[in-house]
Design a protein around this motif. Sequence first.
Motif, PDB file in Angstrom:
ATOM      1  N   VAL A 203       0.847  -1.207   0.000  1.00 14.28           N
ATOM      2  CA  VAL A 203       0.000   0.000   0.000  1.00 14.28           C
ATOM      3  C   VAL A 203       0.876   1.248   0.000  1.00 14.28           C
ATOM      4  O   VAL A 203       0.678   2.175  -0.791  1.00 14.28           O
ATOM      5  N   GLY A 204       1.847   1.282   0.909  1.00 16.93           N
ATOM      6  CA  GLY A 204       2.721   2.446   1.003  1.00 16.93           C
ATOM      7  C   GLY A 204       3.491   2.685  -0.284  1.00 16.93           C
ATOM      8  O   GLY A 204       3.625   3.833  -0.742  1.00 16.93           O
ATOM      9  N   GLU A 205       3.994   1.618  -0.870  1.00 20.53           N
ATOM     10  CA  GLU A 205       4.752   1.752  -2.125  1.00 20.53           C
ATOM     11  C   GLU A 205       3.886   2.313  -3.241  1.00 20.53           C
ATOM     12  O   GLU A 205       4.283   3.233  -3.967  1.00 20.53           O
ATOM     13  N   HIS A 206       2.653   1.777  -3.379  1.00 19.84           N
ATOM     14  CA  HIS A 206       1.754   2.254  -4.436  1.00 19.84           C
ATOM     15  C   HIS A 206       1.391   3.723  -4.232  1.00 19.84           C
ATOM     16  O   HIS A 206       1.399   4.518  -5.189  1.00 19.84           O
ATOM     17  N   LEU A 207       1.063   4.120  -2.999  1.00 23.74           N
ATOM     18  CA  LEU A 207       0.659   5.504  -2.754  1.00 23.74           C
ATOM     19  C   LEU A 207       1.815   6.476  -2.956  1.00 23.74           C
ATOM     20  O   LEU A 207       1.626   7.571  -3.497  1.00 23.74           O
ATOM     21  N   ARG A 208       3.022   6.084  -2.550  1.00 28.31           N
ATOM     22  CA  ARG A 208       4.182   6.962  -2.775  1.00 28.31           C
ATOM     23  C   ARG A 208       4.421   7.176  -4.267  1.00 28.31           C
ATOM     24  O   ARG A 208       4.724   8.297  -4.718  1.00 28.31           O
ATOM     25  N   LYS A 209       4.272   6.118  -5.053  1.00 32.05           N
ATOM     26  CA  LYS A 209       4.467   6.245  -6.496  1.00 32.05           C
ATOM     27  C   LYS A 209       3.355   7.073  -7.133  1.00 32.05           C
ATOM     28  O   LYS A 209       3.599   7.849  -8.052  1.00 32.05           O
ATOM     29  N   CYS A 210       2.127   6.914  -6.620  1.00 33.12           N
ATOM     30  CA  CYS A 210       1.017   7.746  -7.109  1.00 33.12           C
ATOM     31  C   CYS A 210       1.307   9.220  -6.856  1.00 33.12           C
ATOM     32  O   CYS A 210       1.152  10.064  -7.755  1.00 33.12           O
ATOM     33  N   GLU A 211       1.695   9.525  -5.639  1.00 34.56           N
ATOM     34  CA  GLU A 211       1.941  10.920  -5.268  1.00 34.56           C
ATOM     35  C   GLU A 211       3.100  11.496  -6.068  1.00 34.56           C
ATOM     36  O   GLU A 211       3.032  12.645  -6.530  1.00 34.56           O
ATOM     37  N   ALA A 212       4.166  10.738  -6.244  1.00 37.69           N
ATOM     38  CA  ALA A 212       5.310  11.224  -7.009  1.00 37.69           C
ATOM     39  C   ALA A 212       4.936  11.481  -8.461  1.00 37.69           C
ATOM     40  O   ALA A 212       5.309  12.497  -9.055  1.00 37.69           O
ATOM     41  N   LYS A 213       4.157  10.559  -9.045  1.00 37.33           N
ATOM     42  CA  LYS A 213       3.782  10.682 -10.448  1.00 37.33           C
ATOM     43  C   LYS A 213       2.839  11.876 -10.660  1.00 37.33           C
ATOM     44  O   LYS A 213       3.007  12.661 -11.597  1.00 37.33           O
ATOM     45  N   LEU A 214       1.843  12.020  -9.810  1.00 38.20           N
ATOM     46  CA  LEU A 214       0.828  13.061 -10.011  1.00 38.20           C
ATOM     47  C   LEU A 214       1.331  14.442  -9.595  1.00 38.20           C
ATOM     48  O   LEU A 214       1.122  15.428 -10.318  1.00 38.20           O
ATOM     49  N   LEU A 215       1.985  14.549  -8.463  1.00 35.77           N
ATOM     50  CA  LEU A 215       2.432  15.854  -7.986  1.00 35.77           C
ATOM     51  C   LEU A 215       3.493  16.459  -8.884  1.00 35.77           C
ATOM     52  O   LEU A 215       3.546  17.678  -9.077  1.00 35.77           O
ATOM     53  N   SER A 216       4.338  15.647  -9.479  1.00 37.64           N
ATOM     54  CA  SER A 216       5.390  16.166 -10.359  1.00 37.64           C
ATOM     55  C   SER A 216       4.803  16.808 -11.600  1.00 37.64           C
ATOM     56  O   SER A 216       5.443  17.662 -12.224  1.00 37.64           O
ATOM     57  N   ARG A 217       3.563  16.415 -11.964  1.00 37.85           N
ATOM     58  CA  ARG A 217       2.921  17.005 -13.136  1.00 37.85           C
ATOM     59  C   ARG A 217       2.069  18.217 -12.790  1.00 37.85           C
ATOM     60  O   ARG A 217       1.643  18.955 -13.665  1.00 37.85           O
ATOM     61  N   LEU A 218       1.801  18.430 -11.505  1.00 37.22           N
ATOM     62  CA  LEU A 218       1.003  19.587 -11.082  1.00 37.22           C
ATOM     63  C   LEU A 218       1.874  20.827 -10.825  1.00 37.22           C
ATOM     64  O   LEU A 218       1.417  21.947 -11.003  1.00 37.22           O
ATOM     65  N   VAL A 219       3.116  20.596 -10.406  1.00 38.04           N
ATOM     66  CA  VAL A 219       3.986  21.721 -10.070  1.00 38.04           C
ATOM     67  C   VAL A 219       4.754  22.158 -11.321  1.00 38.04           C
ATOM     68  O   VAL A 219       5.419  21.353 -11.950  1.00 38.04           O
ATOM     69  N   PRO A 220       4.641  23.424 -11.729  1.00 34.42           N
ATOM     70  CA  PRO A 220       5.319  23.888 -12.952  1.00 34.42           C
ATOM     71  C   PRO A 220       6.831  23.927 -12.798  1.00 34.42           C
ATOM     72  O   PRO A 220       7.350  23.973 -11.683  1.00 34.42           O
TER      73      PRO A 220
END
Length: 220
Positions: A203-220
Motif C-alpha cells: 500500500v505504502g509503495e503504491h501511494l508513494r508512487k502515485c503521489e510522485a507521479k501526479l504531484l510532479s505534473r502539477l507543479v510547474p
Amino acid sequence: MEGDVQYCYLEFQPDQEWFQPAHKQVVAKPAVTHELIHQTNLLDDGTAVVLFEIVGDVDRITALLEEHFVALKYQLIVRDDSVFVYAHFRTNETIYELLRMFDQHEIVMDPPMIYTEYGALKVTVVGSKEIVAQAIEEVDADVSFTLTRTGSYQPYQRSLFSLLTPKQQETLKTAIECGYYRDPREATYEDLAAELDCAVGTVGEHLRKCEAKLLSRLVP
C-alpha cells in the motif's frame, strides 16, 4: 456555445504489432510496469513521429530498446523510473489508417494511450459517440474496436489518472474512498491493506508512487 463535451473510451486490438516487434519484447519483461503513448502524429510522407514512455527499471528498458527498437531516428530521455522515447518511424497499414482516422473526423485523442498486458491499446477519444462510431466504421485495417465507456468529458483529470498503473489506480481510489486523505485522516495503511487484501508495505509503495507521479505534473 456551452454544453457537455462527450468522450468515448476505446480499446484497439490489432492483428499485427502496433509500432514494431520491439513492443512485444519490451512489455513482456517483468522490468516494465506501464507503457504510455503521449503523442503521435502522421506526416505527409506517410511516416510518423511518436513520444512514448515506458515505466520500470530504466537500465533494463534502455537495454531492451537498444537491442530491439527500429526507427528512422530516435532519442531517449531517461528519468528516475521511466524512459521517454521520441522517434520518427515508418508506419504499417494499421497505424497509418488509425492516425488518418483522427485527421478525417471531428474527434480528437486525449493522451496518453495505454498498452494493456494483452496487447490492446486503450484510448480516450473526445467527440460524440455517433461520430466515433462512424470513424471506426471507415477504418480500413485489421483492427478490433471495443467501446468500453462513454460520458461527459472532464479535461485533465482523466489524463492524470491514466498515468497510473491499474494497481496504483485501485490503491489510490481505495485510499480516497476510505478517507486516508481526509483531514483528520480516517484510515491507515493497515485499513487499506485489509480492503485491498495486500501487504501494508505494498500500500505504502503504491501511494508513494502515485503521489510522485501526479504531484510532479502539477507543479510547474
